[in-house]
Write a protein that holds these residues in place. Structure first.
Motif, PDB file in Angstrom:
ATOM      1  N   GLY A  18       1.862  -3.620  -4.581  1.00 56.70           N
ATOM      2  CA  GLY A  18       1.952  -2.647  -3.698  1.00 56.70           C
ATOM      3  C   GLY A  18       0.996  -1.633  -4.621  1.00 56.70           C
ATOM      4  O   GLY A  18       0.577  -1.195  -4.830  1.00 56.70           O
ATOM      5  N   ALA A  19       1.209  -1.509  -7.065  1.00 49.54           N
ATOM      6  CA  ALA A  19       0.697  -0.919  -7.617  1.00 49.54           C
ATOM      7  C   ALA A  19      -0.866  -0.629  -6.754  1.00 49.54           C
ATOM      8  O   ALA A  19      -1.767   0.598  -6.694  1.00 49.54           O
ATOM      9  CB  ALA A  19       0.355  -1.389  -8.845  1.00 49.54           C
ATOM     10  N   LEU A  20      -1.996  -2.063  -6.523  1.00 52.64           N
ATOM     11  CA  LEU A  20      -3.165  -1.739  -6.399  1.00 52.64           C
ATOM     12  C   LEU A  20      -3.160  -1.110  -4.990  1.00 52.64           C
ATOM     13  O   LEU A  20      -4.488  -0.982  -4.714  1.00 52.64           O
ATOM     14  CB  LEU A  20      -3.335  -3.035  -6.240  1.00 52.64           C
ATOM     15  CG  LEU A  20      -4.046  -4.550  -7.317  1.00 52.64           C
ATOM     16  CD1 LEU A  20      -3.785  -5.602  -7.489  1.00 52.64           C
ATOM     17  CD2 LEU A  20      -4.807  -3.532  -8.731  1.00 52.64           C
ATOM     18  N   SER A  21      -2.009  -1.499  -3.947  1.00 54.67           N
ATOM     19  CA  SER A  21      -2.710  -1.125  -2.345  1.00 54.67           C
ATOM     20  C   SER A  21      -2.327   0.396  -2.840  1.00 54.67           C
ATOM     21  O   SER A  21      -2.896   1.195  -2.092  1.00 54.67           O
ATOM     22  CB  SER A  21      -1.252  -1.756  -1.489  1.00 54.67           C
ATOM     23  OG  SER A  21      -1.632  -2.559  -1.447  1.00 54.67           O
ATOM     24  N   ARG A  22      -1.651   1.076  -3.763  1.00 55.29           N
ATOM     25  CA  ARG A  22      -1.599   2.792  -4.228  1.00 55.29           C
ATOM     26  C   ARG A  22      -2.442   3.031  -4.829  1.00 55.29           C
ATOM     27  O   ARG A  22      -3.484   4.679  -4.210  1.00 55.29           O
ATOM     28  CB  ARG A  22       0.260   2.657  -4.815  1.00 55.29           C
ATOM     29  CG  ARG A  22       0.908   2.365  -3.506  1.00 55.29           C
ATOM     30  CD  ARG A  22       1.899   3.388  -4.513  1.00 55.29           C
ATOM     31  NE  ARG A  22       2.555   2.606  -6.551  1.00 55.29           N
ATOM     32  CZ  ARG A  22       3.578   1.710  -6.126  1.00 55.29           C
ATOM     33  NH1 ARG A  22       4.133   1.039  -5.160  1.00 55.29           N
ATOM     34  NH2 ARG A  22       3.627   0.450  -7.186  1.00 55.29           N
ATOM     35  N   LEU A  23      -3.065   1.946  -5.591  1.00 56.62           N
ATOM     36  CA  LEU A  23      -4.939   2.760  -6.358  1.00 56.62           C
ATOM     37  C   LEU A  23      -5.792   2.407  -5.358  1.00 56.62           C
ATOM     38  O   LEU A  23      -6.990   3.755  -5.077  1.00 56.62           O
ATOM     39  CB  LEU A  23      -4.916   1.412  -7.235  1.00 56.62           C
ATOM     40  CG  LEU A  23      -5.745   1.826  -8.099  1.00 56.62           C
ATOM     41  CD1 LEU A  23      -5.827   3.469  -9.300  1.00 56.62           C
ATOM     42  CD2 LEU A  23      -6.672   0.901  -8.987  1.00 56.62           C
ATOM     43  N   MET A  24      -6.222   1.622  -4.247  1.00 57.51           N
ATOM     44  CA  MET A  24      -6.743   1.517  -2.872  1.00 57.51           C
ATOM     45  C   MET A  24      -6.575   3.204  -1.950  1.00 57.51           C
ATOM     46  O   MET A  24      -7.839   3.649  -1.596  1.00 57.51           O
ATOM     47  CB  MET A  24      -6.803   0.357  -2.267  1.00 57.51           C
ATOM     48  CG  MET A  24      -7.156  -0.463  -2.928  1.00 57.51           C
ATOM     49  SD  MET A  24      -8.964  -0.564  -4.158  1.00 57.51           S
ATOM     50  CE  MET A  24      -8.158  -0.073  -5.637  1.00 57.51           C
ATOM     51  N   ALA A  25      -5.920   3.740  -2.055  1.00 56.10           N
ATOM     52  CA  ALA A  25      -5.389   4.661  -1.205  1.00 56.10           C
ATOM     53  C   ALA A  25      -5.886   5.681  -2.002  1.00 56.10           C
ATOM     54  O   ALA A  25      -5.917   6.928  -1.141  1.00 56.10           O
ATOM     55  CB  ALA A  25      -3.519   4.670  -1.078  1.00 56.10           C
TER      56      ALA A  25
END
Length: 211
Positions: free
Chosen positions: A121-128
């Motif tokens: 989830g944290a990586l998804s937010r970083l990519m966003a």
């Protein structure tokens, strides 16, 4: 021939009996191997091997995070909350280890899964977040890390699938005939294995890293 030689010479009937006993033992061994006596430990080893691949791929992802965070920080240092969340999630994910000896611990396996979901989830937010920084999106180092992360997420998905299938085969074997008989007689120390849990939020899906 001396009397002593005659006294200790095996009788022909004794030789034949020994021959048939050896033959019977050989046939018994073949019959046991053919009906699955070794199948349970074989499937158990496949579960452990599949799990090691899951761990390897999660570790591969964790190894990418520091460089990814540093690259993003160079263009989006103001996104401290997101960057910190990724760092903390990575730290928690790498602190929980589940190896072959602790794979039978459902609580520890659940903690491991939860920590990996948080990192996803944290990586998804970083990519966003990176969407808002055109220079970052065109940075060659970031593009290379993005590609590696995407490939790693795909390998994680494959490793998880293989582990799920290995656990299902193992659990089915010790619950059904004739595996259940061999389990009770010889492998009662090998328990039912816990598997990965599906989540309603699809939290285990790979983070979107393509633009």
């Amino acid at each position: 021939m001396s009397m002593s030689d005659h006294r200790f010479s095996p009788a022909p009937g004794g030789l034949r009996a020994l021959h048939w006993q050896c033959l019977a033992l050989l046939l018994l061994c073949l019959a046991l191997s053919g009906c699955g006596i070794n199948k349970i430990p074989t499937l158990d080893e496949k579960v452990k091997s599949a799990w090691s691949q899951v761990e390897n791929q999660y570790q591969r992802r964790a190894d990418l995070v520091p460089n990814l965070v540093e690259t993003v920080k160079g263009y989006a240092n103001q996104e401290q909350e997101t960057l910190t969340a990724v760092i903390e999630a990575r730290s928690k994910a790498t602190s929980i280890q589940v190896d072959a000896d602790t794979l039978n611990n459902p609580e520890q396996l659940q903690q491991f899964q939860q920590a990996q979901r948080q990192l996803s989830g944290a990586l998804s937010r970083l990519m966003a977040v990176s969407e808002r920084y055109p220079e970052l999106k065109s940075n060659q180092n970031f593009l290379a890390l993005q590609s590696q992360l995407e490939g790693t997420e795909n390998r994680i998905a494959v490793a998880r699938r293989d582990f799920i299938q290995a656990v299902e085969a193992y659990n089915t074997e010790i619950r059904t005939f004739p595996g259940s008989i061999w389990h009770k007689l010889m492998y009662s120390d090998l328990p039912i294995r816990d598997n990965f849990e599906a989540t309603a939020e699809n939290a285990d899906q790979a983070p979107q890293v393509t633009f």
